[in-house]
Enzyme design. Sequence first.
Site, short mmCIF file in Angstrom:
data_model
loop_
_atom_site.label_atom_id
_atom_site.label_comp_id
_atom_site.label_asym_id
_atom_site.label_seq_id
_atom_site.Cartn_x
_atom_site.Cartn_y
_atom_site.Cartn_z
N GLY B 45 0.80 -1.23 0.00
CA GLY B 45 0.00 0.00 0.00
C GLY B 45 0.82 1.26 0.00
CG ASN B 236 -8.58 2.48 -24.55
OD1 ASN B 236 -9.57 2.81 -23.89
ND2 ASN B 236 -7.40 3.10 -24.49
CB ALA B 237 -12.15 0.28 -21.05
CD GLN B 257 -10.67 -3.28 -9.20
OE1 GLN B 257 -9.54 -3.09 -8.78
NE2 GLN B 257 -11.45 -4.22 -8.72
CB ALA B 260 -10.01 6.14 -13.86
CE1 TYR B 267 -9.98 4.77 -18.46
CE2 TYR B 267 -9.28 6.22 -20.25
CZ TYR B 267 -10.17 5.30 -19.72
OH TYR B 267 -11.27 4.92 -20.44
CE1 TYR B 316 -13.97 -3.38 -5.73
CE2 TYR B 316 -14.44 -4.77 -7.64
CZ TYR B 316 -14.18 -4.62 -6.28
OH TYR B 316 -14.14 -5.73 -5.48
CB CYS B 404 -13.19 -16.77 5.50
SG CYS B 404 -14.77 -17.47 5.03
N GLY B 486 -5.57 3.42 3.21
CA GLY B 486 -6.50 3.27 2.08
C GLY B 486 -6.60 4.52 1.23
N1 LIG Z 1 -11.72 1.51 -3.34
C1 LIG Z 1 -11.18 0.30 -3.30
O1 LIG Z 1 -11.27 -0.40 -2.32
C2 LIG Z 1 -10.45 -0.21 -4.46
C3 LIG Z 1 -10.15 -1.58 -4.53
C4 LIG Z 1 -9.44 -2.01 -5.62
C5 LIG Z 1 -9.05 -1.12 -6.62
N2 LIG Z 1 -9.38 0.19 -6.54
C6 LIG Z 1 -8.98 1.11 -7.59
O2 LIG Z 1 -8.94 0.38 -8.79
C7 LIG Z 1 -7.97 0.93 -9.67
C8 LIG Z 1 -7.01 -0.13 -10.18
O3 LIG Z 1 -6.00 -0.43 -9.25
P1 LIG Z 1 -4.71 -1.27 -9.71
O4 LIG Z 1 -3.81 -1.37 -8.52
O5 LIG Z 1 -5.14 -2.52 -10.37
O6 LIG Z 1 -4.07 -0.25 -10.80
P2 LIG Z 1 -2.87 -0.55 -11.84
O7 LIG Z 1 -2.31 0.77 -12.22
O8 LIG Z 1 -1.97 -1.61 -11.32
O9 LIG Z 1 -3.62 -1.18 -13.12
C9 LIG Z 1 -4.45 -0.43 -14.01
C10 LIG Z 1 -4.65 -1.26 -15.27
O10 LIG Z 1 -5.58 -0.57 -16.11
C11 LIG Z 1 -5.13 -0.68 -17.46
N3 LIG Z 1 -5.70 0.42 -18.23
C12 LIG Z 1 -5.45 1.75 -18.11
N4 LIG Z 1 -6.21 2.46 -18.97
C13 LIG Z 1 -6.97 1.56 -19.65
C14 LIG Z 1 -7.95 1.69 -20.65
N5 LIG Z 1 -8.33 2.90 -21.13
N6 LIG Z 1 -8.53 0.57 -21.11
C15 LIG Z 1 -8.15 -0.64 -20.65
N7 LIG Z 1 -7.22 -0.81 -19.70
C16 LIG Z 1 -6.64 0.28 -19.20
C17 LIG Z 1 -3.63 -0.65 -17.36
O11 LIG Z 1 -3.03 -1.20 -18.49
C18 LIG Z 1 -3.38 -1.47 -16.10
O12 LIG Z 1 -3.21 -2.83 -16.36
C19 LIG Z 1 -7.31 2.05 -8.89
O13 LIG Z 1 -7.89 3.28 -9.25
C20 LIG Z 1 -7.60 1.68 -7.46
O14 LIG Z 1 -7.57 2.83 -6.62
C21 LIG Z 1 -10.05 0.64 -5.47
#
Ligand SMILES: NC(=O)c1ccc[n+]([C@@H]2O[C@H](COP(=O)([O-])OP(=O)(O)OC[C@H]3O[C@@H](n4cnc5c(N)ncnc54)[C@H](O)[C@@H]3O)[C@@H](O)[C@H]2O)c1
Lengths: 550, 550
Positions: B45, B236-237, B257, B260, B267, B316, B404, B486
């Site tokens: 973290g 790309n999403a 996820q 962003a 992103y 998410y 769990c 967090g």
């Molecule tokens: N609030 C929560 O509890 C919680 C829990 C899990 C994750 N998250 C959030 O989820 C996000 C992801 O976290 P991470 O550690 O996996 O990030 P990361 O940076 O490791 O991975 C992001 C992924 O998104 C891909 N990506 C980026 N832009 C894209 C697009 N336009 N289209 C397709 N793919 C794209 C990248 O290639 C990468 O593989 C973060 O914003 C994180 O804060 C929040």
Amino acid sequence: LSAIRAPRGSALSARSWQTEAPLRMLLNNLDPEVAEHPQELVVYGGSGRAARSHDALRAIVRTLLRLADDETLLVQSGKPVGVFRTHEGAPRVLIANSLLVPAWASWSEFRRLEAAGLTMFGQMTAGSWIYIGTQGILQGTYQTFCAAGERHFGSPDLSGRTILTAGLGGMGGAQPLAATMAGAAILCVDVDQRSIDRRLATRYVDEQAGTLDDALARVRAAAAARRPLSVALRGNAADVFPELVARGERFDLVTDQTAAHDPLTGYVPAEVPFEEAAGLRARDPQRYLELASQSIVAHVRAMCDFVRMGCYVFDYGNNLRGEARAGGLEEAFSYPGFVPAYIRPLFCRGIGPFRWAALSGDPADIAVIDRALRALFPDDVLLQRWLAMAPGKVAFQGLPARICWLGYGDRVKAGLAINELVRVGEVSAPVVIGRDHLDSGSVASPYRETEAMQDGSDAIADWPILNALLNTAAGATWVSVHHGGGVGIGNSIHAGMVVLADGTADAAARLERVLTADPGTGVMRHADAGYEEALDAARAGGLDLPSAPL
Amino acid sequence: LSAIRAPRGSALSARSWQTEAPLRMLLNNLDPEVAEHPQELVVYGGSGRAARSHDALRAIVRTLLRLADDETLLVQSGKPVGVFRTHEGAPRVLIANSLLVPAWASWSEFRRLEAAGLTMFGQMTAGSWIYIGTQGILQGTYQTFCAAGERHFGSPDLSGRTILTAGLGGMGGAQPLAATMAGAAILCVDVDQRSIDRRLATRYVDEQAGTLDDALARVRAAAAARRPLSVALRGNAADVFPELVARGERFDLVTDQTAAHDPLTGYVPAEVPFEEAAGLRARDPQRYLELASQSIVAHVRAMCDFVRMGCYVFDYGNNLRGEARAGGLEEAFSYPGFVPAYIRPLFCRGIGPFRWAALSGDPADIAVIDRALRALFPDDVLLQRWLAMAPGKVAFQGLPARICWLGYGDRVKAGLAINELVRVGEVSAPVVIGRDHLDSGSVASPYRETEAMQDGSDAIADWPILNALLNTAAGATWVSVHHGGGVGIGNSIHAGMVVLADGTADAAARLERVLTADPGTGVMRHADAGYEEALDAARAGGLDLPSAPL
Ligand SMILES: NC(=O)c1ccc[n+]([C@@H]2O[C@H](COP(=O)([O-])OP(=O)(O)OC[C@H]3O[C@@H](n4cnc5c(N)ncnc54)[C@H](O)[C@@H]3O)[C@@H](O)[C@H]2O)c1
Ligand SMILES: NC(=O)c1ccc[n+]([C@@H]2O[C@H](COP(=O)([O-])OP(=O)(O)OC[C@H]3O[C@@H](n4cnc5c(N)ncnc54)[C@H](O)[C@@H]3O)[C@@H](O)[C@H]2O)c1
């Protein structure tokens, strides 16, 4: 619930003294003799409350009346939210008041949540049920003057010493009595005759002089005879202080308690006759503030001149220096604040505002304890003088109580002695022992208690949390964590504890643990910051501090 | 202290299991298998540390090795600062990490104090010694998908259901495995082949499809056969999601996820070929951000279209909606965040990330407990599925552990069952039982766990403090209070606890109290906010909540 008064005597309303104690102390905080606005549940300190609402108060009372000795009541900002099974050695009540996630910790967000019925301002001892009235500010001021004496003159006895101050308002008005209890001759300047009259009426100040010459003559004569005396003089400090400098009149200690932290309503400019101040304030606040700023500059320039004349000058927490610097006086901070100068050395030894209250309601119980402590600490000059004079000078408010600053080692001695007096019946009912949140190990408050720590750790708030967790582990009877007391929302985190002395062996064991651990965290916190006095106290007291150079 | 590894087996290094347990778990947090940067003491973290410095770590270890069973060690931001006498039923370690007085609670002030050696970032389970590796994120994602299933389709079993998501990074990469463990067929879009490759290599994702048509065909076929399947698609999403809308392709659940929350580095804009993204980012960040914003708007517009097509869409926690609204998309917030939508209903029942670790180091101990819990909760579909699959899918990191999600009532049952297994010797050495700080009653975090509470109490931080005080009173083995986990400094206050199951009757009594009280505060907090699910859970569980309409 109007005209609340705590039950007295030795018959229980609750199921045991463990729960009777918080019940009586909660109700005592709301006794009209104790609380400032009991109808609004406001105890002291602005809007410091004992319970969130009348409904919440009734629910706390009902819950305490049924609570068992292996249960713990949780109070969230003055409202009872849960009862859980713990064990007999655990606290009976755990309290968290006014806490906000830091990025939301502003007065405006707090007031919004308060209006929504979700929180309450607990101040320090209001929401933690151990406020005992104005004795606290009197003793705190006494302690500060004595600590200055000890530091500068080698003795807390200020006989033959002179003090100059200004401001005889709500808190500042404790200065003349605190000074004479310490033995000093004090000159108190206030611009408002009503403030002087109030203190003459309650005998907090001995006399009023008609002129500066007269006032000086009386103070000098008393000091020469080593006779305690307090003299009020009507005048504006921004006139009188420079005049005294011009005359070359020295004082041993110089301070000020005008309400300069709020110059518009708390400080009267010298150029404006007192009678016209209110009018100008209403008509042209901008002009008023300009004049107040000029006066504060003159006032503090005189304080700095006193420093050069060899007087010990200190700021009493009213931000007078800050206002003067804002007004252009570069040298304004050439004298220290009272906490770093006098209180911190006490905190280093775990010394702070220790207090106890007789649940019997019987003043004789406090008298018995006063005598016992004088016998227990024969060499503590400051305590001897305080406990000799306090019974005559301090009227009890609500349940009879006593405050007396004690440190690491002495607190546990005092607590065990009190428990023994209860056990043998010399004290007629159990006693609660607690302290202010403004204490050695229990507060993080960078504008006051932890201002200018020598290691720069002013804003670290782990310490009060550790204090609260440890008091819980050690078995205090109730434990509290608050936010914003003293210096307002956003600016402090602090913890409280109260422990019951009911004469049992179990209470003795808990008192031993809690009254060692609690002031011990104060020595620990200051030792960690590198204060030599604290490291010495830790060595002398045999504290176990794994990271300290002991 | 390089290449740290916790001691294994049933021989003690410390004086008892009470102190051996925190010792092993502290060292386990720094095991290279567990910690991200063990040399810097960083567990996970960002900069979440287990101890402030190597010196502090050594001092903690030394102190735990000598700590007696009626003593308590205080840890202030990763440094051992004091040992005090408490009693056998009290916690052995009390921890306060990263706390600042609110008005000083910024990253810049925190970094200043950290550089001065005065504090440490504790994250959630890093500084409180109960991190167990990536199993946590996997199970949390599984739990979220199952909760969505329960909410929308009446069952946590997602067999026959389809999910669309994007992002296979550090956390998002848990989605395909979590989805298949829940029974679903999932399509995962990521623009970076390396992210896909990493997940193929560890079998977190089953297959990669070459084209959208191919991917859709595989997912639809699997769902039709009620066969779990995860399919990665490079793309790309912001292109793929609108294309799916245009084709009228429905999914049961839709989320995202990508990273962003940080559009510049997390992103990738659709207009930029992936290979050129890094170059543009470096050359013209402003332009990059404009393009990213346009893509995010297109991406979220498609998500909103999915809502209109009758899909269940949720955010998410990556602030995708916020970025889209900033980019001009008014309707961006027309679907909910995952906490209010799925996690909060669990929190209302005290359900959260419960976990345990085998101090023996023996994976067989976890297997025994897995089996016992499956026998204990035969009707918990979600638990049955998780515990059936986890042993095969989850590699242990450091001491074998299991997470769990369990709720009020079930946690105490599980804890007592584990203690009994230790007592009779079916488990070879004591087990510690704890949880994440991200739990039902232990966190105030308005951007995540307490976002959009129905009574507006998001920022009230009394609750985690009460949780920590109560766990201390109830006799957890170690208790922690942290700040900033967090969501960063200023934005959260949270508490942790770990309790030892060593097979003794004393441990059973403590487990009973702690594992009732701890999730109980979660039900209490949500009942106080007025959630019907929580009020129902309080009634069903016989909770004693003095102010609640029970
Ligand atoms: N609030 C929560 O509890 C919680 C829990 C899990 C994750 N998250 C959030 O989820 C996000 C992801 O976290 P991470 O550690 O996996 O990030 P990361 O940076 O490791 O991975 C992001 C992924 O998104 C891909 N990506 C980026 N832009 C894209 C697009 N336009 N289209 C397709 N793919 C794209 C990248 O290639 C990468 O593989 C973060 O914003 C994180 O804060 C929040
Ligand atoms: N930090 C601490 O722990 C601490 C403790 C005690 C008091 N204080 C500070 O001390 C100040 C006084 O508190 P209070 O409750 O007594 O305030 P108050 O408003 O009740 O009284 C202020 C008094 O100062 C007098 N005054 C104003 N301007 C004057 C002038 N120019 N010359 C002479 N007299 C003047 C007023 O007539 C009034 O009697 C406050 O700023 C308070 O915050 C701080």
